[in-house]
Enzyme design. Structure first.
Site, PDB file in Angstrom:
ATOM      1  N   PRO A 154      -5.384  -6.320  -5.228  1.00 15.80           N
ATOM      2  CG  PRO A 154      -4.056  -8.608  -4.903  1.00 15.80           C
ATOM      3  CD  PRO A 154      -4.018  -7.193  -4.857  1.00 15.80           C
ATOM      4  CG  ASN A 155      -8.128  -9.588  -0.949  1.00 20.32           C
ATOM      5  OD1 ASN A 155      -9.076  -9.835  -1.420  1.00 20.32           O
ATOM      6  ND2 ASN A 155      -7.152 -10.436  -0.902  1.00 20.32           N
ATOM      7  NE  ARG A 175      -7.580  -7.198   3.255  1.00 13.92           N
ATOM      8  CZ  ARG A 175      -6.102  -6.918   2.264  1.00 13.92           C
ATOM      9  NH1 ARG A 175      -6.485  -5.488   1.837  1.00 13.92           N
ATOM     10  NH2 ARG A 175      -5.192  -7.954   2.494  1.00 13.92           N
ATOM     11  CE1 TYR A 235      -3.421  -3.767   5.042  1.00 13.11           C
ATOM     12  CE2 TYR A 235      -4.788  -5.493   6.040  1.00 13.11           C
ATOM     13  CZ  TYR A 235      -4.054  -5.526   5.431  1.00 13.11           C
ATOM     14  OH  TYR A 235      -2.895  -7.046   5.065  1.00 13.11           O
ATOM     15  CG  ASN A 281      -1.209  -1.174  -1.510  1.00 10.53           C
ATOM     16  OD1 ASN A 281      -0.463  -1.920  -1.339  1.00 10.53           O
ATOM     17  ND2 ASN A 281      -1.613  -0.732  -0.043  1.00 10.53           N
ATOM     18  CB  ALA A 298      -2.056 -10.311  -1.643  1.00  9.74           C
ATOM     19  CG  HIS A 312       4.529 -10.382  -0.508  1.00  8.07           C
ATOM     20  ND1 HIS A 312       5.216  -9.215   0.772  1.00  8.07           N
ATOM     21  CD2 HIS A 312       3.058  -9.840   0.334  1.00  8.07           C
ATOM     22  CE1 HIS A 312       4.402  -8.221   1.405  1.00  8.07           C
ATOM     23  NE2 HIS A 312       3.143  -8.335   0.784  1.00  8.07           N
ATOM     24  CG  ASP A 357       9.911  -9.643 -15.544  1.00 12.17           C
ATOM     25  OD1 ASP A 357      10.852  -9.185 -14.298  1.00 12.17           O
ATOM     26  OD2 ASP A 357       9.519 -10.133 -15.977  1.00 12.17           O
ATOM     27  CD  GLU A 372       7.187  -1.790  -1.785  1.00  7.12           C
ATOM     28  OE1 GLU A 372       8.305  -2.143  -2.208  1.00  7.12           O
ATOM     29  OE2 GLU A 372       6.934  -3.382  -0.813  1.00  7.12           O
ATOM     30  CG  HIS A 385       3.152  -2.471   1.698  1.00  8.45           C
ATOM     31  ND1 HIS A 385       2.607  -3.104   0.743  1.00  8.45           N
ATOM     32  CD2 HIS A 385       4.132  -2.213   1.605  1.00  8.45           C
ATOM     33  CE1 HIS A 385       3.715  -3.029  -0.390  1.00  8.45           C
ATOM     34  NE2 HIS A 385       4.699  -2.684  -0.074  1.00  8.45           N
ATOM     35  CG  LEU A 386      -3.396   1.092   3.549  1.00  7.89           C
ATOM     36  CD1 LEU A 386      -4.636   0.004   3.102  1.00  7.89           C
ATOM     37  CD2 LEU A 386      -3.507   2.032   4.160  1.00  7.89           C
ATOM     38  CB  SER A 387      -0.140  -2.817   7.174  1.00  8.03           C
ATOM     39  OG  SER A 387       0.286  -3.541   6.498  1.00  8.03           O
ATOM     40  NE  ARG A 423       0.057  -7.304   8.356  1.00  7.81           N
ATOM     41  CZ  ARG A 423      -0.102  -7.071   7.985  1.00  7.81           C
ATOM     42  NH1 ARG A 423      -0.488  -6.597   6.572  1.00  7.81           N
ATOM     43  NH2 ARG A 423      -1.665  -8.423   7.941  1.00  7.81           N
ATOM     44  NE  ARG A 456       0.613  -9.738   5.709  1.00  2.32           N
ATOM     45  CZ  ARG A 456      -0.507 -10.539   4.834  1.00  2.32           C
ATOM     46  NH1 ARG A 456      -0.708 -10.302   4.020  1.00  2.32           N
ATOM     47  NH2 ARG A 456      -1.550 -10.776   5.214  1.00  2.32           N
TER      48      ARG A 456
END
Ligand code: DQA
Length: 148
Positions: free
Chosen positions: A9-10, A17, A22, A73, A76, A79, A86, A97, A99-101, A106, A110
């Site tokens: 999402p997002n 954003r 990001y 990625n 949200a 978390h 599953d 896995e 992530h950009l950040s 953070r 997170r």
């Protein structure tokens, strides 16, 4: 070799954003970089984004027998999503896995990833480069999977 990139999402809003977190590249910019590098590596990629948890679960399930590695990625849902965790276990496809950040630098909420224990590794904090690093790692993961 086939790698499925899944974006949560997002991430469709990348570029506009929170650019201070990001960056200014859009998801389409990142996808183009991934596709270029993938063609050098002779890797076939599919690249998807959804704001819906169930859709990400469906794509993960649908990857069985079609993809060698998933790069995720989960945004949200990283978390919060037991369903995604599953699904990763259910399909048994090595999942990286990303992530950009740097999620560990953070907010406290997170720093916990629900999916990390069922992934083969985590790449976090390198901006769009996280995607390219994951693509490189996918090749290694696939080679060691075949050697098992
Ligand atoms: C993110 C980090 C998550 O905590 C956040 O919810 C995102 C993006 C990242 O790529 O840095 O949406 O996954």
């Amino acid at each position: 070799m086939k790698v499925l990139f899944l974006n949560g999402p997002n991430l469709n809003l990348l570029g506009q954003r929170e650019p201070e977190v990001y960056g200014r590249e859009t998801l389409a910019d990142i996808e183009a970089k991934v596709r270029k590098r993938a063609s050098d590596l002779k890797v076939t990629v599919d690249f998807q984004q959804s704001n819906l948890e169930g859709e990400l679960v469906n794509w993960t399930q649908g990857a069985k027998g079609k993809f060698d590695v998933i790069v995720l990625n989960a945004a949200a849902y990283t978390h919060t999503s037991i369903a995604l965790r599953d699904a990763i276990v259910a399909v048994g496809i090595p999942t990286i896995e990303i992530h950009l950040s740097n999620i560990h630098a953070r907010e406290k909420f997170r720093r916990k990833s629900i999916i990390a224990p069922v992934c083969c590794g985590q790449i976090s904090g390198f901006g769009p480069k996280s995607y390219l690093l994951a693509l490189e790692a996918s090749v290694d993961v696939n080679v060691s999977k075949k050697a098992d």
